[in-house]
Design an enzyme around this catalytic site. Structure first.
Site, PDB file in Angstrom:
ATOM      1  N   ARG A  21      29.364  -5.302  32.347  1.00  0.00           N
ATOM      2  CA  ARG A  21      28.175  -4.554  31.973  1.00  0.00           C
ATOM      3  C   ARG A  21      28.547  -3.487  30.954  1.00  0.00           C
ATOM      4  NH1 ARG A  21      27.094  -0.056  36.681  1.00  0.00           N
ATOM      5  NH2 ARG A  21      25.524   0.557  35.190  1.00  0.00           N
ATOM      6  N   ARG A  22      27.561  -2.821  30.395  1.00  0.00           N
ATOM      7  CA  ARG A  22      27.738  -1.768  29.386  1.00  0.00           C
ATOM      8  C   ARG A  22      28.549  -2.278  28.190  1.00  0.00           C
ATOM      9  NH1 ARG A  22      30.004   1.373  33.971  1.00  0.00           N
ATOM     10  NH2 ARG A  22      28.412   2.697  34.878  1.00  0.00           N
ATOM     11  N   HIS A  66      23.341   8.887  43.422  1.00  0.00           N
ATOM     12  CA  HIS A  66      22.749   8.000  44.418  1.00  0.00           C
ATOM     13  C   HIS A  66      21.441   8.539  45.003  1.00  0.00           C
ATOM     14  CE1 HIS A  66      22.353   4.309  46.413  1.00  0.00           C
ATOM     15  NE2 HIS A  66      21.906   5.006  47.440  1.00  0.00           N
ATOM     16  N   TYR A 126      16.835   7.381  45.330  1.00  0.00           N
ATOM     17  CA  TYR A 126      15.809   7.563  46.378  1.00  0.00           C
ATOM     18  C   TYR A 126      14.736   8.539  45.923  1.00  0.00           C
ATOM     19  CZ  TYR A 126      18.970   4.701  48.908  1.00  0.00           C
ATOM     20  OH  TYR A 126      19.767   3.651  49.256  1.00  0.00           O
ATOM     21  N   HIS A 149      20.805  -5.787  39.551  1.00  0.00           N
ATOM     22  CA  HIS A 149      20.361  -5.082  40.765  1.00  0.00           C
ATOM     23  C   HIS A 149      19.413  -3.938  40.417  1.00  0.00           C
ATOM     24  CE1 HIS A 149      20.482  -2.552  44.348  1.00  0.00           C
ATOM     25  NE2 HIS A 149      21.104  -1.600  43.677  1.00  0.00           N
ATOM     26  N   PHE A 150      19.793  -3.148  39.418  1.00  0.00           N
ATOM     27  CA  PHE A 150      18.930  -1.986  39.217  1.00  0.00           C
ATOM     28  C   PHE A 150      17.682  -2.311  38.390  1.00  0.00           C
ATOM     29  CE2 PHE A 150      22.205  -0.504  35.952  1.00  0.00           C
ATOM     30  CZ  PHE A 150      21.376  -0.473  34.847  1.00  0.00           C
ATOM     31  N   HIS A 151      17.662  -3.490  37.756  1.00  0.00           N
ATOM     32  CA  HIS A 151      16.385  -3.860  37.147  1.00  0.00           C
ATOM     33  C   HIS A 151      15.407  -4.396  38.200  1.00  0.00           C
ATOM     34  CE1 HIS A 151      18.302  -3.126  33.262  1.00  0.00           C
ATOM     35  NE2 HIS A 151      17.064  -2.933  32.857  1.00  0.00           N
TER      36      HIS A 151
HETATM   37 FE1  HAS Z   1      21.449   0.510  44.269  1.00  0.00          FE
HETATM   38  C1  HAS Z   1      24.064   0.588  41.978  1.00  0.00           C
HETATM   39  C2  HAS Z   1      23.684   0.061  46.816  1.00  0.00           C
HETATM   40  C3  HAS Z   1      18.875   0.658  46.572  1.00  0.00           C
HETATM   41  C4  HAS Z   1      19.352   1.719  41.822  1.00  0.00           C
HETATM   42  N1  HAS Z   1      21.669   1.028  42.286  1.00  0.00           N
HETATM   43  C5  HAS Z   1      22.822   0.972  41.532  1.00  0.00           C
HETATM   44  C6  HAS Z   1      22.542   1.431  40.195  1.00  0.00           C
HETATM   45  C7  HAS Z   1      21.209   1.786  40.172  1.00  0.00           C
HETATM   46  C8  HAS Z   1      20.668   1.518  41.478  1.00  0.00           C
HETATM   47  C9  HAS Z   1      20.452   2.380  38.995  1.00  0.00           C
HETATM   48  O1  HAS Z   1      26.700   0.314  47.233  1.00  0.00           O
HETATM   49  C10 HAS Z   1      23.526   1.451  39.032  1.00  0.00           C
HETATM   50  C11 HAS Z   1      24.095   2.798  38.775  1.00  0.00           C
HETATM   51  C12 HAS Z   1      25.043   2.741  37.601  1.00  0.00           C
HETATM   52  O2  HAS Z   1      24.597   2.925  36.455  1.00  0.00           O
HETATM   53  O3  HAS Z   1      26.231   2.476  37.806  1.00  0.00           O
HETATM   54  N2  HAS Z   1      21.310   0.328  46.303  1.00  0.00           N
HETATM   55  C13 HAS Z   1      22.335   0.136  47.151  1.00  0.00           C
HETATM   56  C14 HAS Z   1      21.827   0.017  48.511  1.00  0.00           C
HETATM   57  C15 HAS Z   1      20.463   0.172  48.445  1.00  0.00           C
HETATM   58  C16 HAS Z   1      20.150   0.394  47.055  1.00  0.00           C
HETATM   59  C17 HAS Z   1      22.618  -0.225  49.749  1.00  0.00           C
HETATM   60  N3  HAS Z   1      19.500   1.053  44.209  1.00  0.00           N
HETATM   61  C18 HAS Z   1      18.619   1.051  45.270  1.00  0.00           C
HETATM   62  C19 HAS Z   1      17.342   1.550  44.827  1.00  0.00           C
HETATM   63  C20 HAS Z   1      17.469   1.848  43.485  1.00  0.00           C
HETATM   64  C21 HAS Z   1      18.836   1.534  43.123  1.00  0.00           C
HETATM   65  C22 HAS Z   1      16.132   1.717  45.713  1.00  0.00           C
HETATM   66  C23 HAS Z   1      16.503   2.398  42.519  1.00  0.00           C
HETATM   67  C24 HAS Z   1      15.273   2.708  42.773  1.00  0.00           C
HETATM   68  N4  HAS Z   1      23.476   0.329  44.356  1.00  0.00           N
HETATM   69  C25 HAS Z   1      24.188   0.195  45.515  1.00  0.00           C
HETATM   70  C26 HAS Z   1      25.628   0.217  45.187  1.00  0.00           C
HETATM   71  C27 HAS Z   1      25.734   0.375  43.815  1.00  0.00           C
HETATM   72  C28 HAS Z   1      24.367   0.434  43.325  1.00  0.00           C
HETATM   73  C29 HAS Z   1      26.760   0.101  46.106  1.00  0.00           C
HETATM   74  C30 HAS Z   1      27.035   0.490  42.991  1.00  0.00           C
HETATM   75  C31 HAS Z   1      27.432  -0.796  42.397  1.00  0.00           C
HETATM   76  C32 HAS Z   1      28.674  -0.639  41.549  1.00  0.00           C
HETATM   77  O4  HAS Z   1      29.714  -1.197  41.932  1.00  0.00           O
HETATM   78  O5  HAS Z   1      28.641   0.043  40.506  1.00  0.00           O
HETATM   79  C33 HAS Z   1      19.513   0.169  49.627  1.00  0.00           C
HETATM   80  O6  HAS Z   1      18.789   1.372  49.682  1.00  0.00           O
HETATM   81  C34 HAS Z   1      18.574  -0.997  49.620  1.00  0.00           C
HETATM   82  C35 HAS Z   1      17.734  -1.088  50.879  1.00  0.00           C
HETATM   83  C36 HAS Z   1      16.553  -1.968  50.676  1.00  0.00           C
HETATM   84  C37 HAS Z   1      16.104  -2.897  51.511  1.00  0.00           C
HETATM   85  C38 HAS Z   1      14.881  -3.706  51.163  1.00  0.00           C
HETATM   86  C39 HAS Z   1      13.640  -3.329  51.978  1.00  0.00           C
HETATM   87  C40 HAS Z   1      12.460  -4.081  51.485  1.00  0.00           C
HETATM   88  C41 HAS Z   1      11.189  -3.598  51.420  1.00  0.00           C
HETATM   89  C42 HAS Z   1      10.085  -4.471  50.873  1.00  0.00           C
HETATM   90  C43 HAS Z   1       9.329  -5.174  51.941  1.00  0.00           C
HETATM   91  C44 HAS Z   1       8.412  -6.203  51.347  1.00  0.00           C
HETATM   92  C45 HAS Z   1       7.196  -6.537  51.831  1.00  0.00           C
HETATM   93  C46 HAS Z   1       6.365  -7.558  51.125  1.00  0.00           C
HETATM   94  C47 HAS Z   1       6.623  -5.922  53.042  1.00  0.00           C
HETATM   95  C48 HAS Z   1      16.755  -3.168  52.803  1.00  0.00           C
HETATM   96  C49 HAS Z   1      10.831  -2.236  51.886  1.00  0.00           C
HETATM   97  C50 HAS Z   1       6.801  -8.895  51.585  1.00  0.00           C
HETATM   98  C51 HAS Z   1       5.803  -9.938  51.411  1.00  0.00           C
HETATM   99  C52 HAS Z   1       6.127 -11.236  51.267  1.00  0.00           C
HETATM  100  C53 HAS Z   1       5.064 -12.207  51.169  1.00  0.00           C
HETATM  101  C54 HAS Z   1       7.531 -11.698  51.192  1.00  0.00           C
END
Ligand code: HAS
Length: 546
Positions: A437-438, A221, A225, A372-374
């Protein structure tokens, strides 16, 4: 015109970036082929296995492309912001790290291509690869430690020569990223050295599967980050300069990084919510901490909107959304990271869904998670890295970025965004319909539910083909970039809106933050891990299923 970016530092950064992009291209071929296989469009020739390709794709894209790119980018930025030159120690450690990682990558790739390590990028036991695959992983990790030491040496030397001053934001962020990396990789180093290597050599008969998966996710995890923090460096430090603005708040940016350092690690159980052998209390605790690690990303979203708005207003744009028109939409240096930000909104929401225990029961091990991860690593992260590459390569090689490179960049990242929209969208929907998946292409004996997934499998193949097209455009752009005319390209680093002195000094007290991170890790992991060691399951001998 004389080159202003230090030549030797440029060479170190460029070598990392080119290695990363080569891994991306090979991993991309694997990705496109596996999409076609899963969509039922082609069959693989010559005995190549689907899972073999899937392993190559995951390892080369998720582990190799990211790590090399991140290290190259951060060395370049450190050189830029800490006086224009890396110290001999920093550069020497950087090269030593590069070579160890490169040898590890080549060895690991050979093992995968020789079909001796078809264990996917998560290498879950009891799938058993050749011991050389695990040795290759260890080499990559140790190499990255050397590079991290080089970056920290550079930062320490800057602080020695600039007593009493707050460090440049980029340098602070690079150190926080590598700090997180050291903490995270301890888990994978322990499981690889003490579990996988002895077991795959046959020195011990069985492996404690639960413990190995837990140590993997202790690493897995924070790994995400480690991918994200350099992206945030670009969003906080580079993007404001590109749009003609300033960093909204230096202190807020540092706070986000400190929170990421604290909360990224003690959350690995959210990948193991459906696993037996961990009592609900520990899962509950780590889910709470997972919601804490969302906070720095929410802070980042706020800071980005604030940067856009203050920049727009300073340029005279008015109204609630006037700032939107002030953004340089035709500049790939901005457009690419912006697309990453937009993708990260649904990507982050998906993460919050995954982290919610009951909803995880619905989506876990479905292709929703792949969707999600793509959106996260393959878009928010990768597309931001693409945007960086278009100015970084000319900047560090003393060449001039041209309008035609910018145009190619815009085409490339737009194709990437389209490909992801199609592919990841299909993955999310089909995951909700229960598609696992997988897995390779199968009709599950003509099962009705599985038949529902067919159109989405086809869409994934189409999306994958568009992504591959994007990589071809990138390859063309790369060849052009290496041959650009000599000249100057800006390395954009923004200044802070508030005076640098306003940043509280306690944010730079690494001893406190690393100590607190250690306390959180002990609280979240000590008892469950002790339990897995004291009361182990019978253990597994290992399988080679390919
Ligand atoms: Fe995730 C599974 C939970 C973030 C990558 N994640 C994965 C896997 C990968 C991955 C690779 O709780 C699969 C692993 C595997 O092979 O099994 N993930 C989270 C949570 C967050 C999160 C809570 N993940 C990421 C990030 C990744 C990533 C970042 C890669 C870089 N994830 C999970 C969980 C799993 C999981 C479970 C397990 C699932 C399972 O059952 O197997 C948080 O950090 C996300 C917080 C993000 C936000 C968004 C903030 C938005 C921003 C953009 C602002 C936009 C602007 C522009 C300003 C709250 C900063 C806007 C302009 C306009 C005009 C609209």
């Amino acid at each position: 015109m004389a080159q202003t970016f230090d030549r030797a530092d440029g060479k170190l950064a460029l070598t990392h970036i080119l290695f990363a992009l080569a891994a991306l291209m090979i991993g991309g071929i694997a990705g496109m082929l596996q999409g076609m296989v899963r969509g039922g469009v082609i069959e693989l020739p010559g005995g190549i296995g689907y899972y073999q390709l899937l392993t190559a794709h995951g390892v080369l894209m998720a582990l190799v492309f990211t790590t090399f790119f991140i290290i190259g980018f951060m060395f370049s930025g450190l050189s830029k912001v800490t006086g224009g030159r890396l110290t001999g120690t920093a550069r020497g450690l950087g090269w030593a790290g590069f070579w160890l990682m490169a040898v590890g990558t080549v060895l690991g790739t050979v093992m995968i291509l020789a079909n001796k390590a078809t264990v996917l990028y998560t290498f879950y036991a009891p799938l058993k690869a050749s011991p050389w695959f695990y040795i290759a992983l260890a080499l990559v990790v140790v190499g990255s430690w050397l590079s991290g030491a080089g970056m920290i040496a550079q930062y320490v030397s800057w602080r020695k020569n600039n007593k009493g001053k707050i460090s440049p934001l980029f340098a602070f962020m690079a150190v926080a990223t590598m700090g997180l990396w050291y903490i995270a990789t301890l888990g994978v180093a322990i499981t690889v050295l003490f579990q996988f290597i002895p077991w795959s050599f046959g020195w011990v008969e069985k492996i404690n599967v639960m413990l190995s998966r837990t140590l993997f996710w202790y690493f897995g995890h924070p790994l995400v980050y480690f991918w994200l923090m350099p992206v945030y460096i670009c969003w906080y430090v580079i993007v404001p300069k590109v749009i003609g603005g300033k960093i909204f708040s230096d202190a807020l940016a540092r706070l986000a990084f400190v929170l990421l350092l604290l909360f990224s690690t003690p959350v690995g159980f959210h990948h193991q919510l459906m696993e037996p052998g961990i009592t609900p209390f520990w899962k509950f605790l780590q889910v709470i901490l997972t919601f804490m690690v969302v906070v720095p990303s929410l802070i980042t979203a706020f800071a980005l909107f604030a940067t856009f708005e203050t920049t727009g207003r300073a340029k005279g744009y008015k109204g609630l959304f006037g700032w939107f028109r002030a953004l340089p939409w035709k500049d790939v240096r901005f457009l690419a990271p912006f697309m990453g930000m937009v993708a990260f909104i649904p990507g982050g929401i998906g993460g919050i869904i995954n982290a919610s225990h009951q909803m995880n029961a619905l989506v876990h091990n479905t292709i929703w998670v792949t969707g999600h991860f793509h959106l996260t690593v393959a878009t928010a992260v990768a597309i931001t890295f693409f945007g960086i590459a278009y100015w970084l390569i000319p900047a560090i090689t003393g060449r001039r970025m041209t309008a035609s490179i910018n145009r190619l960049g815009i085409i490339q990242v737009s194709l990437w965004a389209l490909g992801i929209l199609v592919m990841s969208g299909a993955m999310h929907i089909s995951g909700l319909l229960g598609a696992p998946r997988r897995t390779s292409d199968t009709t599950y004996n003509g099962n009705e539910i599985a038949a529902q997934w067919d159109p989405y499998n086809l869409l994934m193949a189409i999306g994958g083909a568009i992504l591959f097209l994007s990589l071809i455009v990138m390859a063309v752009a790369l060849i052009k970039m290496i041959r650009l005319a000599k000249g100057e390209t800006e390395y954009p680093v923004a200044e802070s809106l508030t005076p640098a002195e306003a940043t509280p000094r306690w944010l730079e007290r690494w001893g406190v933050w690393v100590g607190l991170a250690a306390v959180l890790i002990v609280v979240a992991y000590a008892i469950p891990i002790a339990d897995m060691i004291a009361n182990p399951a019978p253990g597994a001998k290992g399988y080679v299923l390919w």
